[in-house]
Design a protein around this motif. Structure first.
Motif, PDB file in Angstrom:
ATOM      1  N   UNK A   1      38.887 -68.728  34.260  1.00  8.54           N
ATOM      2  CA  UNK A   1      40.171 -69.516  34.576  1.00  8.54           C
ATOM      3  C   UNK A   1      41.508 -68.966  33.758  1.00  8.54           C
ATOM      4  N   UNK A   2      42.341 -68.694  34.312  1.00  5.11           N
ATOM      5  CA  UNK A   2      43.891 -68.206  33.683  1.00  5.11           C
ATOM      6  C   UNK A   2      44.840 -69.380  34.025  1.00  5.11           C
ATOM      7  N   UNK A   3      45.370 -69.540  33.201  1.00  2.19           N
ATOM      8  CA  UNK A   3      46.443 -70.437  33.256  1.00  2.19           C
ATOM      9  C   UNK A   3      48.053 -69.903  33.041  1.00  2.19           C
ATOM     10  N   UNK A   4      48.743 -69.949  34.157  1.00  6.09           N
ATOM     11  CA  UNK A   4      50.040 -69.280  34.089  1.00  6.09           C
ATOM     12  C   UNK A   4      51.328 -70.513  33.833  1.00  6.09           C
ATOM     13  N   UNK A   5      52.128 -70.073  33.152  1.00  4.09           N
ATOM     14  CA  UNK A   5      53.625 -71.033  32.665  1.00  4.09           C
ATOM     15  C   UNK A   5      54.643 -70.065  32.911  1.00  4.09           C
TER      16      UNK A   5
END
Length: 365
Positions: free
Chosen positions: A213-217
């Motif tokens: 799981x990769x979260x991008x902001x």
């Protein structure tokens, strides 16, 4: 469900129309960056003859502290769009498929194209009506689209340009259902404007657990640094490092790094920006309801409006009032426009123009 990976002219999906006095087409913050960020960027320009820190150590440390993560789990890039492109091309470098909801952020399609991967779009609900928001997403339908060759699942939450979102419960179900060998790209570009509303929750709030799981902001929206191009990617350290190794060297400029660090430290400016955006979004929504025009009252810094007719003439009519809005043809949405939230004066201008422009659109009937 569509599996087309046909070409997308990226230039057709970005950039505001020229000459607009009121620029509501690009989901920018009209309230501007933190004064501290401007000061820091200006100071960094004085050393513009020096290469930037290639590892962006100070910025990564600031983000890690802000997110409560080890610095090894943080990478940065020139906006979340560039990070998404890098991540998709890295994870689908041997082909396979990239799965996303229909009318998701156009960069997912572009990344799949560049990787030579098949792009699989999972259909959503229909357009907004007078009674409900549009483009609702079905988690089970998306999970059913994942095949043996799937390498990436990309989800914008909240979504751009539809305004649709998954609730925290839906997001938990999605992450739990994705096989461990598939990388999940969770794009939270608009999370500042969504928190605490309509069941929305971020990955961090939910404590989601998935090995890829990769979260991008991004710093382009609530932090208002769109022109300086800063995005962040967080996730498992080994995966983050592997993707980071693919980026161009010295890609994040020193003024951008300095501005982002300063912006993270200015909670008051961020709070005022979010509050002003939500107030403007509410005013725009109220005006559209009064006009009887259906729209999706989404959780980003924009509204997606249904016209019931081709968007081109409507966009041109707004332009004659000096108001730039976004047609959505690159997303296969020929009868919709997206309108970003502006300053109070810009919202006034949009509402005044809408009373004339939208007076005769079929969707109003």
């Amino acid at each position: 469900m569509s599996t087309e990976s046909g070409g997308v002219a990226s230039a057709a999906a970005v950039g505001p129309p020229p000459g607009m006095k009121v620029r509501l087409s690009s989901n920018e913050s009209p309230f501007g960056p933190s004064p501290a960020a401007v000061e820091a960027a200006n100071a960094a320009v004085a050393e513009g003859h020096l290469y930037p820190d290639d590892q962006s150590v100070a910025l990564r440390e600031a983000i890690a502290a802000h997110e409560g993560l080890p610095v090894e789990q943080v990478a940065v890039g020139t906006g979340s769009a560039a990070l998404l492109m890098d991540a998709i091309q890295h994870e689908a470098r041997e082909g396979g498929s990239v799965v996303s909801f229909a009318r998701g952020f156009v960069v997912y399609r572009l990344g799949a194209r560049n990787a030579g991967a098949r792009y699989v779009e999972v259909e959503t609900d229909g357009p907004a009506t007078h009674d409900r928001d549009g483009y609702g997403r079905d988690v089970e339908r998306l999970l059913a689209a994942i095949g043996d060759d799937t390498r990436v699942v990309a989800i914008d939450n909240p979504g751009n340009p539809t305004g649709a979102h998954l609730t925290g419960e839906q997001l938990q179900a999605l992450v739990a259902g994705v096989p461990e060998h598939v990388t999940i790209l969770l794009d939270e570009a608009y999370h500042h404007f969504a928190q605490g509303q309509q069941g929305y929750a971020t990955a961090a709030e939910l404590g989601l657990d998935h090995p890829r799981l990769l979260v991008l902001r991004t710093f382009s929206k609530a932090h208002a640094l769109a022109g300086l191009r800063i995005g962040q990617l967080t996730g498992p350290a080994e995966l983050v490092a592997s993707i980071d190794a693919w980026r161009p060297r010295f890609n994040v400029a020193s003024p951008s790094q300095a501005a982002a660090i300063a912006s993270l430290g200015d909670d008051d400016h961020l709070r005022r920006t979010v509050e002003g955006t939500l107030e403007g979004r509410t005013r725009m929504a109220e005006a559209l309801r009064e006009l009887g025009v259906p729209f999706t009252d989404g959780l980003g810094n924009f509204l997606t409006i249904e016209l019931g007719t081709a968007s081109g003439p409507v966009t041109e009519a707004y332009a004659r009032h000096g108001v730039g809005v976004r047609p959505l043809a690159p997303y296969g949405m020929e009868e919709q426009i997206r309108v970003s939230v502006g300053t109070p004066d810009e919202v006034d201008a949009f509402v005044a123009a809408s009373r004339e422009v939208l007076a005769d659109v079929p969707a109003r009937a």
